[in-house]
Scaffold this active site. Sequence first.
Site, PDB file in Angstrom:
ATOM      1  CE1 TYR A   1     -14.167  16.473  -5.929  1.00  0.00           C
ATOM      2  CE2 TYR A   1     -16.411  16.302  -4.895  1.00  0.00           C
ATOM      3  CZ  TYR A   1     -15.008  15.956  -4.835  1.00  0.00           C
ATOM      4  OH  TYR A   1     -14.811  15.410  -3.962  1.00  0.00           O
TER       5      TYR A   1
ATOM      6  N   PRO B   1     -17.785   5.054  -1.669  1.00  0.00           N
ATOM      7  CG  PRO B   1     -19.788   5.900  -1.048  1.00  0.00           C
ATOM      8  CD  PRO B   1     -18.288   6.188  -1.559  1.00  0.00           C
TER       9      PRO B   1
ATOM     10  CG  LEU C   1     -22.701  -4.535 -10.090  1.00  0.00           C
ATOM     11  CD1 LEU C   1     -23.535  -4.239 -11.438  1.00  0.00           C
ATOM     12  CD2 LEU C   1     -23.875  -4.903  -8.989  1.00  0.00           C
TER      13      LEU C   1
HETATM   14  N1  LIG Z   1     -11.901  13.220  -0.511  1.00  0.00           N
HETATM   15  C1  LIG Z   1     -11.632  12.910  -1.874  1.00  0.00           C
HETATM   16  O1  LIG Z   1     -10.512  12.792  -2.188  1.00  0.00           O
HETATM   17  C2  LIG Z   1     -12.834  12.126  -2.608  1.00  0.00           C
HETATM   18  C3  LIG Z   1     -12.324  11.589  -3.719  1.00  0.00           C
HETATM   19  C4  LIG Z   1     -13.488  10.811  -4.552  1.00  0.00           C
HETATM   20  C5  LIG Z   1     -15.000  11.256  -4.209  1.00  0.00           C
HETATM   21  N2  LIG Z   1     -15.050  11.933  -2.835  1.00  0.00           N
HETATM   22  C6  LIG Z   1     -16.377  12.387  -2.777  1.00  0.00           C
HETATM   23  O2  LIG Z   1     -17.139  10.958  -2.347  1.00  0.00           O
HETATM   24  C7  LIG Z   1     -18.439  10.947  -2.761  1.00  0.00           C
HETATM   25  C8  LIG Z   1     -18.674   9.527  -3.016  1.00  0.00           C
HETATM   26  O3  LIG Z   1     -17.580   9.083  -3.835  1.00  0.00           O
HETATM   27  P1  LIG Z   1     -17.748   8.571  -5.677  1.00  0.00           P
HETATM   28  O4  LIG Z   1     -19.030   9.372  -6.204  1.00  0.00           O
HETATM   29  O5  LIG Z   1     -16.609   8.709  -6.311  1.00  0.00           O
HETATM   30  O6  LIG Z   1     -18.044   7.008  -5.751  1.00  0.00           O
HETATM   31  P2  LIG Z   1     -19.177   6.138  -5.090  1.00  0.00           P
HETATM   32  O7  LIG Z   1     -20.310   6.802  -4.298  1.00  0.00           O
HETATM   33  O8  LIG Z   1     -18.651   5.025  -4.628  1.00  0.00           O
HETATM   34  O9  LIG Z   1     -20.233   5.803  -6.363  1.00  0.00           O
HETATM   35  C9  LIG Z   1     -20.382   6.521  -7.453  1.00  0.00           C
HETATM   36  C10 LIG Z   1     -20.629   5.997  -8.873  1.00  0.00           C
HETATM   37  O10 LIG Z   1     -21.681   4.873  -8.656  1.00  0.00           O
HETATM   38  C11 LIG Z   1     -22.785   5.034  -9.373  1.00  0.00           C
HETATM   39  N3  LIG Z   1     -24.096   4.622  -8.465  1.00  0.00           N
HETATM   40  C12 LIG Z   1     -24.463   5.460  -7.562  1.00  0.00           C
HETATM   41  N4  LIG Z   1     -25.357   5.053  -6.911  1.00  0.00           N
HETATM   42  C13 LIG Z   1     -25.870   3.796  -7.638  1.00  0.00           C
HETATM   43  C14 LIG Z   1     -26.812   2.842  -7.633  1.00  0.00           C
HETATM   44  N5  LIG Z   1     -27.667   2.806  -6.470  1.00  0.00           N
HETATM   45  N6  LIG Z   1     -26.888   1.922  -8.461  1.00  0.00           N
HETATM   46  C15 LIG Z   1     -25.954   2.001  -9.497  1.00  0.00           C
HETATM   47  N7  LIG Z   1     -24.952   2.932  -9.605  1.00  0.00           N
HETATM   48  C16 LIG Z   1     -24.651   3.843  -8.635  1.00  0.00           C
HETATM   49  C17 LIG Z   1     -22.732   6.430  -9.865  1.00  0.00           C
HETATM   50  O11 LIG Z   1     -23.402   6.459 -11.192  1.00  0.00           O
HETATM   51  P3  LIG Z   1     -24.767   7.340 -11.567  1.00  0.00           P
HETATM   52  O12 LIG Z   1     -24.243   8.815 -11.480  1.00  0.00           O
HETATM   53  O13 LIG Z   1     -25.073   6.871 -12.649  1.00  0.00           O
HETATM   54  O14 LIG Z   1     -25.459   7.003 -10.326  1.00  0.00           O
HETATM   55  C18 LIG Z   1     -21.344   6.905  -9.844  1.00  0.00           C
HETATM   56  O15 LIG Z   1     -20.785   6.401 -11.140  1.00  0.00           O
HETATM   57  C19 LIG Z   1     -18.108  11.870  -4.196  1.00  0.00           C
HETATM   58  O16 LIG Z   1     -19.529  12.087  -4.652  1.00  0.00           O
HETATM   59  C20 LIG Z   1     -17.216  13.021  -3.746  1.00  0.00           C
HETATM   60  O17 LIG Z   1     -18.343  13.897  -2.993  1.00  0.00           O
HETATM   61  C21 LIG Z   1     -14.116  12.662  -2.349  1.00  0.00           C
END
Ligand SMILES: NC(=O)c1ccc[n+]([C@@H]2O[C@H](COP(=O)([O-])OP(=O)(O)OC[C@H]3O[C@@H](n4cnc5c(N)ncnc54)[C@H](OP(=O)(O)O)[C@@H]3O)[C@@H](O)[C@H]2O)c1
Length: 281
Positions: free
Chosen positions: A61, A207, A214
Amino acid sequence: MNNNKTFTLGGDLTINRMGYGAMRITGKGVWGQPEHREEAINVLQALPAMGVNFIDTADSYGPNVSEELIAEALHPYPAGMVIGTKGGFMRTGPNEWHIDSQADHLKQALEGSLKRLRVNKIDLYQLHRIDPKVPFEKTLEFLKDAQRQGLIKHIGLSEVSITDIKKAREYVDIVSLQNKYSIVYRNWEPELKYCEQEGIAFIPWNPINAGNILYVEKLNEIAARHNATPQQVALSWLYHHSPNILLIPGTSKVAHLEENVKAVNVILTDSEMNELGSIGG
Ligand SMILES: NC(=O)c1ccc[n+]([C@@H]2O[C@H](COP(=O)([O-])OP(=O)(O)OC[C@H]3O[C@@H](n4cnc5c(N)ncnc54)[C@H](OP(=O)(O)O)[C@@H]3O)[C@@H](O)[C@H]2O)c1
């Protein structure tokens, strides 16, 4: 409905099930420094007071940026803070990810993570991906050896099947599985059930579908009923769907972090849980 607030990872690390995913505190395409560095630090420093004591990150990352920021913001870490990182990807540019789980790459990655996070041992080291070019046994031997050397406390896997987990367990204890999963992406349901049966944590990535949630009408409808946001309802559904689910929503903003943490207080009815549970394919 499941209401446990904590999960004990690997039998000895008790953490709150609402954690934090630190992939979003990087630049565009998960590359380089975040646009708002100060806000990223604020997000990390806000975690302990909000009761968040599980952070998910990876060497890839940034690369390196997420781990470095975590240490800058939180080291020396508050008691009970558990950090899970990962190895197994090489980065060449924004949105460019190349699987590399050869032992020499993983060795470098692990040494780098220890240094950047400023720890002697990684609480949870997750294999980011199985490398199709490398016999899985070789990767597992590496992880086993690193654990024997005391560099890793617990081992987790990411984006793997039940068959893969069973194979891995012939070599090492597997304490967590991190697969893509949300109300709109339920492909790994059998893996979640397997983890429940075996006491393995299931950590859904994306998640809230990477923020793209939305469009789900039912979610908006239920959120309005609870005076909550659709993101909170999506997280609440996961939280209450299985006691083995650890949540790591990713955000770069304190306001979103606050909102996400409060999702655990959004209590859905059984029929709402079922309605949301029937959305994902
Ligand atoms: N193992 C793997 O292969 C893998 C792959 C991807 C991710 N991950 C891990 O999983 C974690 C979660 O996945 P993710 O970050 O990709 O996706 P996510 O948690 O489903 O969504 C994150 C996105 O949603 C927005 N967001 C978060 N909270 C919000 C809210 N309350 N209201 C509106 N928008 C919101 C964030 O933007 P803002 O910054 O504007 O809040 C960001 O763009 C990652 O951070 C990482 O640690 C692992």
